[in-house]
Design an enzyme around this catalytic site. Structure first.
Site, PDB file in Angstrom:
ATOM      1  N   ARG A 166       0.827  -1.214   0.000  1.00 50.83           N
ATOM      2  CA  ARG A 166       0.000   0.000   0.000  1.00 50.83           C
ATOM      3  C   ARG A 166       0.863   1.266   0.000  1.00 50.83           C
ATOM      4  NH1 ARG A 166      -3.070  -3.635  -0.653  1.00 50.83           N
ATOM      5  NH2 ARG A 166      -5.208  -3.814   0.134  1.00 50.83           N
ATOM      6  N   SER A 255     -10.726  -0.938   3.618  1.00 48.01           N
ATOM      7  CA  SER A 255      -9.894  -1.130   4.814  1.00 48.01           C
ATOM      8  C   SER A 255      -9.451   0.228   5.363  1.00 48.01           C
ATOM      9  CB  SER A 255      -8.637  -1.923   4.466  1.00 48.01           C
ATOM     10  OG  SER A 255      -8.978  -3.190   3.977  1.00 48.01           O
ATOM     11  N   GLU A 351      -4.977   3.550   6.572  1.00 44.93           N
ATOM     12  CA  GLU A 351      -4.649   3.199   5.181  1.00 44.93           C
ATOM     13  C   GLU A 351      -5.082   4.261   4.164  1.00 44.93           C
ATOM     14  OE1 GLU A 351      -4.758   1.734   1.354  1.00 44.93           O
ATOM     15  OE2 GLU A 351      -6.646   1.453   2.409  1.00 44.93           O
TER      16      GLU A 351
HETATM   17  N1  EPU Z   1     -10.612 -11.062  10.415  1.00 43.74           N
HETATM   18  C1  EPU Z   1     -11.128 -11.011  11.694  1.00 43.74           C
HETATM   19  N2  EPU Z   1     -12.263 -10.282  11.899  1.00 43.74           N
HETATM   20  C2  EPU Z   1     -12.890  -9.622  10.899  1.00 43.74           C
HETATM   21  C3  EPU Z   1     -12.386  -9.721   9.592  1.00 43.74           C
HETATM   22  C4  EPU Z   1     -11.234 -10.444   9.377  1.00 43.74           C
HETATM   23  O1  EPU Z   1     -10.588 -11.584  12.629  1.00 43.74           O
HETATM   24  O2  EPU Z   1     -13.900  -8.958  11.175  1.00 43.74           O
HETATM   25  C5  EPU Z   1      -9.336 -11.792  10.212  1.00 43.74           C
HETATM   26  C6  EPU Z   1      -9.486 -13.212   9.739  1.00 43.74           C
HETATM   27  O3  EPU Z   1      -8.478 -13.982  10.363  1.00 43.74           O
HETATM   28  C7  EPU Z   1      -9.171 -13.122   8.249  1.00 43.74           C
HETATM   29  C8  EPU Z   1      -8.131 -12.013   8.258  1.00 43.74           C
HETATM   30  O4  EPU Z   1      -8.564 -11.097   9.269  1.00 43.74           O
HETATM   31  O5  EPU Z   1      -8.685 -14.301   7.775  1.00 43.74           O
HETATM   32  C9  EPU Z   1      -7.969 -11.307   6.954  1.00 43.74           C
HETATM   33  O6  EPU Z   1      -9.229 -10.776   6.528  1.00 43.74           O
HETATM   34  P1  EPU Z   1      -9.509 -10.481   4.994  1.00 43.74           P
HETATM   35  O7  EPU Z   1      -9.214 -11.683   4.167  1.00 43.74           O
HETATM   36  O8  EPU Z   1     -10.872  -9.883   4.881  1.00 43.74           O
HETATM   37  O9  EPU Z   1      -8.394  -9.436   4.598  1.00 43.74           O
HETATM   38  P2  EPU Z   1      -7.908  -8.082   5.287  1.00 43.74           P
HETATM   39  O10 EPU Z   1      -6.531  -8.301   5.794  1.00 43.74           O
HETATM   40  O11 EPU Z   1      -8.887  -7.549   6.264  1.00 43.74           O
HETATM   41  C10 EPU Z   1      -6.808  -7.207   3.098  1.00 43.74           C
HETATM   42  C11 EPU Z   1      -6.783  -5.911   2.328  1.00 43.74           C
HETATM   43  C12 EPU Z   1      -8.068  -5.766   1.536  1.00 43.74           C
HETATM   44  C13 EPU Z   1      -8.170  -6.946   0.571  1.00 43.74           C
HETATM   45  C14 EPU Z   1      -8.167  -8.233   1.378  1.00 43.74           C
HETATM   46  C15 EPU Z   1      -8.156  -9.466   0.512  1.00 43.74           C
HETATM   47  C16 EPU Z   1      -5.429  -4.340   3.585  1.00 43.74           C
HETATM   48  C17 EPU Z   1      -5.398  -3.134   4.466  1.00 43.74           C
HETATM   49  N3  EPU Z   1      -6.639  -4.787   3.246  1.00 43.74           N
HETATM   50  O12 EPU Z   1      -7.867  -7.099   4.026  1.00 43.74           O
HETATM   51  O13 EPU Z   1      -7.992  -4.568   0.789  1.00 43.74           O
HETATM   52  O14 EPU Z   1      -9.347  -6.864  -0.202  1.00 43.74           O
HETATM   53  O15 EPU Z   1      -6.984  -8.294   2.209  1.00 43.74           O
HETATM   54  O16 EPU Z   1      -6.888  -9.613  -0.051  1.00 43.74           O
HETATM   55  O17 EPU Z   1      -4.376  -4.862   3.220  1.00 43.74           O
HETATM   56  C18 EPU Z   1      -8.512  -2.245   0.955  1.00 43.74           C
HETATM   57  O18 EPU Z   1      -7.299  -2.034   0.896  1.00 43.74           O
HETATM   58  O19 EPU Z   1      -9.349  -1.303   1.075  1.00 43.74           O
HETATM   59  C19 EPU Z   1      -8.998  -3.608   0.948  1.00 43.74           C
HETATM   60  C20 EPU Z   1     -10.286  -3.915   1.091  1.00 43.74           C
END
Ligand code: EPU
Length: 361
Positions: A166, A255, A351
């Site tokens: 990012r 995010s 972010e």
């Molecule tokens: N999780 C929780 N609680 C929640 C949601 C998620 O505990 O309410 C945990 C779970 O363990 C899950 C992990 O967080 O496995 C990761 O969640 P998720 O796959 O939804 O990914 P993220 O890390 O929250 C990142 C990016 C997203 C992108 C997704 C998928 C960043 C800041 N965000 O989110 O990007 O779509 O991975 O690759 O890196 C964005 O940048 O706006 C965005 C949406």
């Protein structure tokens, strides 16, 4: 060139935060953009570039000239070599998801994991958009930009952009100095899908969309079925639609925090205390943690601030419940940051880009 004074930006940011541009111009081609930049120089106005407004927090009114880039155009360029690589160039004002869909329809593969990311093409390299195991830097060739102070066209290669998680040079050393006008990416005639991201693999293994028929040669096999880039795109869209709130119904900027990267030792220490703590090893030896997990564990999911709250379904998303100001939203973010640091000793970083002055609303 059309420059207006005191223009509301409320409808131009997906968090639906209030705020005005002192001056505002929507530019439809690079000549209009150059004129707007010359006007800003002549009148000593600070320039703020707005894309789709899907990754910004409006902390106050914006002084100076806000430019919204509305340039259009997608073209497939000459192939650089015989390796089935196709170069595509899109204007900064093109909608990112429509660009992804256009390339897929034209049988150019490689962007399917980045389907349904909100925003415009020009903003995509600024924050090196990424999802489901892929970042735009993985497909990046070059971009064209206009230098704000001179109006000159400058080409940035991949290494010039200094991409990180990012991150890019446009958020660091070159912040506020350039307006991206077009982006060139390298895609492939040959499907080569990557479904290593666990949530994506899970979605595809249960999907009824996996068909044996109409799968291009080279598509990946999952069990007995084959998966095409189009199916990956559809699965990504479904996951995003299920997990992330629709900004037109619940204003948000995706995010709100970056996933922090900590040392392996620190991660192992934390794992001792929180055995469920997920962690994704990075090439540099660090471990990336899901900020959503930390925020969720700390009990913030669904918690309310003034006029805003943490989304009930995804702890990384803050939503404007109506009438919330940038200051109120940033206060909720600050409360979360302080609490996560107190509990886990990890400092979260916001972010989206904060526009305007944080303290002045
Ligand atoms: N999780 C929780 N609680 C929640 C949601 C998620 O505990 O309410 C945990 C779970 O363990 C899950 C992990 O967080 O496995 C990761 O969640 P998720 O796959 O939804 O990914 P993220 O890390 O929250 C990142 C990016 C997203 C992108 C997704 C998928 C960043 C800041 N965000 O989110 O990007 O779509 O991975 O690759 O890196 C964005 O940048 O706006 C965005 C949406």
């Amino acid at each position: 060139m059309n420059i207006k004074a005191n223009v509301s930006l409320h409808a131009l940011n997906t968090l639906a935060l209030p705020g005005q541009a002192e001056f505002f111009s929507r530019v439809h081609n690079n000549d209009e953009l150059a004129e707007a930049l010359a006007y800003a120089q002549a009148h000593k106005l600070k320039v703020t570039v707005l894309g789709g407004g899907s990754n910004v927090i409006l902390a106050s009114n914006i002084s100076g000239l806000v430019i919204q880039v509305a340039t259009r155009g997608i073209e497939r360029c000459e192939q650089g070599d015989h390796s089935k690589t196709l170069h595509w160039t899109a204007a900064a004002g093109e909608n990112w998801h429509q660009f992804v869909q256009h390339t897929l329809a034209e049988k150019s593969y490689g962007l399917e994991n980045l389907s349904l990311i909100p925003g415009l093409v020009g903003a995509a390299p600024i924050q090196n958009i990424g999802a489901y195991g892929l970042e735009i830097s993985d497909r990046f060739v070059s971009l064209q930009a206009l230098e704000i102070s001179t109006g000159k066209t400058v080409r940035f290669s991949k290494s010039d952009c200094q991409f990180g998680y990012r991150e890019s040079v446009f958020k660091q050393a070159a912040a506020g100095q350039f307006v991206v006008t077009s982006v060139t990416l390298a895609l492939s005639e040959q499907p080569n899908v990557d479904i290593s991201y666990p949530a994506l693999a899970a979605a595809l293994s249960t999907t009824s969309d996996i068909r044996q028929s109409s799968v291009p040669e080279g598509a990946l096999s999952l069990g007995s079925a084959q998966i095409s880039p189009q199916q990956v795109s559809e699965a990504v869209c479904r996951i995003r639609e299920q997990k992330l709130p629709d900004p037109t119904l619940q204003p948000n900027a995706g995010s709100f925090f970056k996933n922090p990267v900590i040392s392996k030792d620190r991660w192992q220490q934390l794992r001792g205390k929180y055995p469920e703590l997920p962690g994704y090893p990075q090439l540099d030896g660090g471990v990336k943690l899901p900020a959503a997990w930390l925020i969720d564990q700390a009990g913030w999911k669904g918690a309310a601030g003034q006029g805003c709250s943490v989304h009930r379904e995804h702890a990384l998303v803050l939503v404007n419940n109506g009438g919330c100001s940038g200051r109120q939203l940033l206060q909720l973010a600050e409360d979360i940051i302080v609490d996560i640091e107190r509990r886990f000793g990890i400092l979260l970083a916001i972010e989206p880009q904060v526009l305007g002055l944080r303290g002045s609303l």
